[in-house]
Design a protein around this motif. Structure first.
Motif, mmCIF file in Angstrom:
data_model
loop_
_atom_site.group_PDB
_atom_site.id
_atom_site.type_symbol
_atom_site.label_atom_id
_atom_site.label_comp_id
_atom_site.label_asym_id
_atom_site.label_seq_id
_atom_site.Cartn_x
_atom_site.Cartn_y
_atom_site.Cartn_z
ATOM 1 N N GLU A 1 0.823 -1.203 0.000
ATOM 2 C CA GLU A 1 0.000 0.000 0.000
ATOM 3 C C GLU A 1 0.861 1.259 0.000
ATOM 4 O O GLU A 1 0.537 2.244 -0.655
ATOM 5 C CB GLU A 1 -0.930 0.006 1.211
ATOM 6 C CG GLU A 1 -2.005 1.088 1.144
ATOM 7 C CD GLU A 1 -3.128 0.821 2.121
ATOM 8 O OE1 GLU A 1 -4.280 0.701 1.683
ATOM 9 O OE2 GLU A 1 -2.857 0.743 3.330
ATOM 10 N N ILE A 2 1.959 1.238 0.735
ATOM 11 C CA ILE A 2 2.853 2.391 0.791
ATOM 12 C C ILE A 2 3.570 2.597 -0.534
ATOM 13 O O ILE A 2 3.611 3.711 -1.065
ATOM 14 C CB ILE A 2 3.883 2.221 1.934
ATOM 15 C CG1 ILE A 2 3.184 2.237 3.293
ATOM 16 C CG2 ILE A 2 4.938 3.334 1.879
ATOM 17 C CD1 ILE A 2 4.061 1.782 4.437
ATOM 18 N N VAL A 3 4.128 1.518 -1.094
ATOM 19 C CA VAL A 3 4.965 1.633 -2.300
ATOM 20 C C VAL A 3 4.136 1.484 -3.581
ATOM 21 O O VAL A 3 4.071 2.395 -4.407
ATOM 22 C CB VAL A 3 6.100 0.590 -2.279
ATOM 23 C CG1 VAL A 3 6.958 0.721 -3.547
ATOM 24 C CG2 VAL A 3 6.975 0.771 -1.038
ATOM 25 N N GLY A 4 3.490 0.329 -3.746
ATOM 26 C CA GLY A 4 2.757 0.072 -4.989
ATOM 27 C C GLY A 4 1.593 1.012 -5.207
ATOM 28 O O GLY A 4 1.498 1.674 -6.258
ATOM 29 N N MET A 5 0.710 1.098 -4.222
ATOM 30 C CA MET A 5 -0.428 2.001 -4.340
ATOM 31 C C MET A 5 0.017 3.461 -4.300
ATOM 32 O O MET A 5 -0.628 4.331 -4.888
ATOM 33 C CB MET A 5 -1.436 1.723 -3.229
ATOM 34 C CG MET A 5 -2.050 0.330 -3.265
ATOM 35 S SD MET A 5 -3.055 0.011 -4.735
ATOM 36 C CE MET A 5 -4.486 1.021 -4.394
ATOM 37 N N GLY A 6 1.123 3.723 -3.601
ATOM 38 C CA GLY A 6 1.654 5.087 -3.563
ATOM 39 C C GLY A 6 2.106 5.557 -4.934
ATOM 40 O O GLY A 6 1.860 6.701 -5.330
ATOM 41 N N LEU A 7 2.781 4.677 -5.677
ATOM 42 C CA LEU A 7 3.216 5.018 -7.036
ATOM 43 C C LEU A 7 2.019 5.225 -7.962
ATOM 44 O O LEU A 7 2.026 6.126 -8.816
ATOM 45 C CB LEU A 7 4.125 3.917 -7.586
ATOM 46 C CG LEU A 7 5.516 3.831 -6.969
ATOM 47 C CD1 LEU A 7 6.249 2.578 -7.459
ATOM 48 C CD2 LEU A 7 6.340 5.086 -7.305
ATOM 49 N N LEU A 8 1.011 4.393 -7.807
ATOM 50 C CA LEU A 8 -0.207 4.548 -8.613
ATOM 51 C C LEU A 8 -0.892 5.882 -8.310
ATOM 52 O O LEU A 8 -1.355 6.574 -9.228
ATOM 53 C CB LEU A 8 -1.158 3.389 -8.332
ATOM 54 C CG LEU A 8 -2.514 3.422 -9.043
ATOM 55 C CD1 LEU A 8 -2.347 3.438 -10.558
ATOM 56 C CD2 LEU A 8 -3.366 2.223 -8.611
ATOM 57 N N THR A 9 -0.943 6.252 -7.044
ATOM 58 C CA THR A 9 -1.542 7.526 -6.649
ATOM 59 C C THR A 9 -0.770 8.696 -7.245
ATOM 60 O O THR A 9 -1.360 9.666 -7.739
ATOM 61 C CB THR A 9 -1.569 7.659 -5.116
ATOM 62 O OG1 THR A 9 -2.258 6.533 -4.568
ATOM 63 C CG2 THR A 9 -2.275 8.935 -4.685
ATOM 64 N N TRP A 10 0.562 8.607 -7.188
ATOM 65 C CA TRP A 10 1.398 9.666 -7.777
ATOM 66 C C TRP A 10 1.101 9.798 -9.270
ATOM 67 O O TRP A 10 0.988 10.920 -9.786
ATOM 68 C CB TRP A 10 2.878 9.338 -7.572
ATOM 69 C CG TRP A 10 3.771 10.333 -8.276
ATOM 70 C CD1 TRP A 10 4.213 11.531 -7.806
ATOM 71 C CD2 TRP A 10 4.261 10.211 -9.628
ATOM 72 N NE1 TRP A 10 4.960 12.171 -8.768
ATOM 73 C CE2 TRP A 10 5.006 11.396 -9.894
ATOM 74 C CE3 TRP A 10 4.155 9.241 -10.621
ATOM 75 C CZ2 TRP A 10 5.642 11.606 -11.115
ATOM 76 C CZ3 TRP A 10 4.778 9.467 -11.840
ATOM 77 C CH2 TRP A 10 5.515 10.628 -12.069
#
Length: 326
Positions: free
Chosen positions: A300-309
């Motif tokens: 959630e921090i890395v994968g979903m964070g990159l998607l959010t960015w």
């Protein structure tokens, strides 16, 4: 049913495939049932919160690797409860549109429902890691003793908080905002729930001592919610300011401009859909079934964070281009 069903949707454009073809039709019949018994949408939202939070108990106990079939069933029950909570969370909006029982409190409750589910669930996952961590310790070559268990659990707890606040809360807050932005240019102000912090502050300032405490508390938190949405979207805020300056009111925005915005927004909305419940929860279910719940925090921090960015970057880019043309 199709015509009546479509009236209960915000817009087919802002729904992902699973929601539009599976979840929403199912929720429609729930809405019909609740409407028959005159059940208020806010009541359904509160039920959703209770059911979602209750799933934490079963997520905390669920472990096939360590507890066999019993642990697997605990995971399955947890998954079913969280899916039911999401169904009720979708139903409340459809019920509100079906019955006309929309309210400011309902909008605020709907926005915080997901966080009410996941706060206890994340703590339950940390507790589950505290009890069962042989796989992770073996991978990392860590001796499984009491001291290392407590240190690792504190690290997992910190990851859970980062995942919940910087991950889940921030990501879903932005996803919700972009849905409302798209609806605003598609249907106009009356067809969306695009709120801003200034208006929400004015609403709060008009509240009196007679206003229920719970409503005042939720309204205060909603001001902060909308401020964070605005802080994350400076180019969109600049675009809206220029539109108001040029046309005097957002009601006067030409249809040609609305169509252009919608054309640019549609591809982003497809990616934005991955930030909402279906895609996110699928990963949660997978990591829990694999008995690696803490890895979900990292995802959630890395994968979903990159998607959010990526979603934020694309949206801000075309907003800047539109603003520069005005």
């Amino acid at each position: 049913m199709n015509e009546e069903f479509n009236k209960t949707l915000k817009s087919a454009e802002t729904e992902d495939w699973l929601d539009l073809h599976v979840v929403r039709p199912f929720c429609y019949w729930w809405a019909v049932f609740f409407a028959k018994f005159d059940i208020h949408p806010n009541t359904v939202t509160i039920w959703s919160m209770i059911i979602g939070a209750a799933a934490a108990i079963f997520f905390g106990c669920g472990s096939w690797y360590y507890s066999g079939t019993w642990g697997l069933w605990m995971n399955i029950i947890a998954i079913l409860l969280l899916c039911l909570a999401d169904i009720f969370d979708c139903t409340d909006g459809q019920l509100a549109r079906m019955t006309g029982k929309k309210s400011r409190l309902g909008r605020i409750l709907d926005g915080v429902a997901g966080f009410v589910w996941f706060l206890p669930i994340y703590h339950a996952l940390v507790y589950r890691f505290f009890l069962h961590h042989d796989i992770e310790f073996a991978w990392l070559g860590i001796e499984n003793n009491e001291t290392n268990t407590w240190i690792a659990t504190l690290v997992a707890w910190a990851l859970g908080w980062i995942s919940g606040l910087a991950g889940l809360a921030a990501q879903q807050r932005l996803a919700d905002y972009y849905i409302q932005v798209h609806l605003f240019f598609l249907k106009g102000e009356k067809g969306s729930e695009l709120d801003n912090s200034r208006q929400q502050q004015e609403t709060y300032d008009k509240m009196t001592k007679d206003t229920p405490l719970v409503e005042r508390v939720f309204q205060k938190s909603y001001i902060d919610y909308t401020k964070k949405q605005e802080n994350k979207t400076p180019e969109f805020q600049r675009l809206m300011a220029k539109l108001r300056e040029k046309y005097g009111s957002t009601d006067n925005i030409p249809q040609e401009f609305r169509d252009e915005f919608r054309k640019l927004s549609l591809p982003v909305i497809k990616w934005n859909g991955l930030l909402t419940f279906n895609f996110r929860s699928a990963w949660l279910f997978l990591f829990c079934l694999l008995d690696l719940p803490v890895l979900y925090f990292l995802w959630e921090i890395v994968g979903m964070g990159l998607l959010t960015w990526y979603v934020n970057h694309r949206h801000e880019t075309f907003c800047r281009q539109l603003a520069d043309k005005l």
